[in-house]
Write an enzyme that holds these catalytic residues in place. Sequence first.
Site, short mmCIF file in Angstrom:
data_model
loop_
_atom_site.label_atom_id
_atom_site.label_comp_id
_atom_site.label_asym_id
_atom_site.label_seq_id
_atom_site.Cartn_x
_atom_site.Cartn_y
_atom_site.Cartn_z
N ALA A 41 9.03 9.50 -7.86
CA ALA A 41 8.39 9.31 -6.49
C ALA A 41 7.93 10.96 -5.80
O ALA A 41 8.81 11.59 -6.03
CB ALA A 41 9.08 8.68 -5.54
N THR A 42 6.94 10.66 -5.19
CA THR A 42 6.51 12.12 -4.59
C THR A 42 7.44 12.50 -3.53
O THR A 42 7.85 13.70 -3.29
CB THR A 42 5.11 11.97 -3.95
OG1 THR A 42 4.11 11.71 -5.05
CG2 THR A 42 4.60 13.41 -3.35
N GLY A 47 11.81 16.67 -2.18
CA GLY A 47 13.18 16.80 -2.11
C GLY A 47 13.75 17.60 -3.01
O GLY A 47 14.51 18.60 -2.75
N GLU A 50 12.77 21.12 -2.42
CA GLU A 50 13.49 21.70 -1.37
C GLU A 50 14.96 22.02 -1.84
O GLU A 50 15.46 23.22 -1.47
CB GLU A 50 13.83 20.55 -0.13
CG GLU A 50 12.45 20.57 0.81
CD GLU A 50 12.57 19.92 1.85
OE1 GLU A 50 12.94 20.35 2.86
OE2 GLU A 50 12.89 18.57 1.97
N HIS A 77 1.04 16.72 -6.65
CA HIS A 77 1.70 16.04 -7.61
C HIS A 77 0.86 15.26 -8.59
O HIS A 77 0.08 14.50 -8.43
CB HIS A 77 2.53 14.54 -6.95
CG HIS A 77 3.45 14.24 -7.65
ND1 HIS A 77 4.30 12.86 -7.27
CD2 HIS A 77 3.78 14.08 -8.86
CE1 HIS A 77 5.34 12.72 -8.14
NE2 HIS A 77 5.00 13.29 -9.21
#
Length: 141
Positions: A41-42, A47, A50, A77
């Site tokens: 998932a994008t 995350g 990060e 993405h």
Amino acid sequence: MKETLKPGIKYEHKFVVPTSKTVPSLYPESEEFTAMPEVFATGFLVGFLEWSCIKAINPHLDWPREQTVGTHIDVSHEAATPPGLEVTAAVELMEVDGRKLVFSVEAHDGVDLISKGRHERFVINKEKFDAKVREKGMHNE
């Protein structure tokens, strides 16, 4: 912040995508998300980028008293990644402007370049930050 926190810091971080990091798991409460394909998932990709930036600079901070929070993300993405593939993020600290940090980020899943772009983080004092958040939360009581 230590004197070693300077542009040019590079870090590579690897992660095998589990089913729990696919689109249907992003918001299990969402009927729309649960019906979507089981690919990275994008939201989880963001995350992961990060996390990679945090790992790159934590040795250059007075961790855990000093931490960083994400303040801006501008990434593509570009390709779907099924569970089981290992993704690799390559991040580089490009700019230090006071407490603002600017990174160049990209990720690859071993087959395709899946993401590239820019991410900004801000160095915080955790104790002061937590106090401000608590104060803000009191406005809801």
